[in-house]
Design an enzyme around this catalytic site. Sequence first.
Site, short mmCIF file in Angstrom:
data_model
loop_
_atom_site.label_atom_id
_atom_site.label_comp_id
_atom_site.label_asym_id
_atom_site.label_seq_id
_atom_site.Cartn_x
_atom_site.Cartn_y
_atom_site.Cartn_z
N HIS A 56 50.23 38.39 25.03
CA HIS A 56 51.57 38.41 24.44
C HIS A 56 52.04 36.97 24.27
O HIS A 56 51.65 36.08 25.04
CB HIS A 56 52.55 39.15 25.35
CG HIS A 56 52.33 40.62 25.41
ND1 HIS A 56 53.34 41.49 25.73
CD2 HIS A 56 51.23 41.39 25.18
CE1 HIS A 56 52.90 42.73 25.71
NE2 HIS A 56 51.60 42.69 25.38
N GLU A 58 54.77 35.53 25.03
CA GLU A 58 55.43 34.97 26.22
C GLU A 58 54.41 34.47 27.24
O GLU A 58 54.57 33.37 27.80
CB GLU A 58 56.32 36.03 26.90
CG GLU A 58 57.43 36.56 26.01
CD GLU A 58 57.07 37.84 25.29
OE1 GLU A 58 57.98 38.67 25.10
OE2 GLU A 58 55.89 38.01 24.91
N CYS A 86 58.65 42.68 27.33
CA CYS A 86 58.23 43.91 27.99
C CYS A 86 58.23 43.69 29.51
O CYS A 86 58.51 42.59 29.99
CB CYS A 86 56.84 44.30 27.51
SG CYS A 86 55.53 43.17 28.09
#
Length: 155
Positions: A56, A58, A86
């Site tokens: 991801h 992030e 998430c």
Amino acid sequence: MGVTIWDEAMSAALIAAGRAASWGDVPVGAALVGPGGDIVAVAGNERERRADPTAHAELLVLRAGAAALGSWRLDGHTLVVTLEPCTMCAGALVLARVQTLVFGAYDPKAGAVASLFDVVRDPRLNHRVDVRGGIREAECGRLLLDFFGQHRDPR
């Protein structure tokens, strides 16, 4: 840190999100901003590109930032991301001791800082993250709507 730095970082995150979409990944981008306002790292989703479910934006930007700084502790840093993180990414923000999270679009299906859960401000954890949501929300959301409009069956 003022809105100007967040806007610059969100612009960089949006560019990274666009790149992610170009190779077939969900267009999410992130930028890590240092305590002095400098952009330390920028990344977009690479799950499809790396065949890695943890790639991801992030996590990639946290890894790059930690490598650049030589420390996993990102005290005083701000993570700017186009989509509400998430659960996995929210947990990583806590573990990395990120000071502030700034995100664009809310994620009603998987968001773990406002929509479904509030992982980053859970008082049972050893660190809490300041959160600012909805920054350039329409622009961030449009990128996702356009992507999914092109990649989902219209039926």
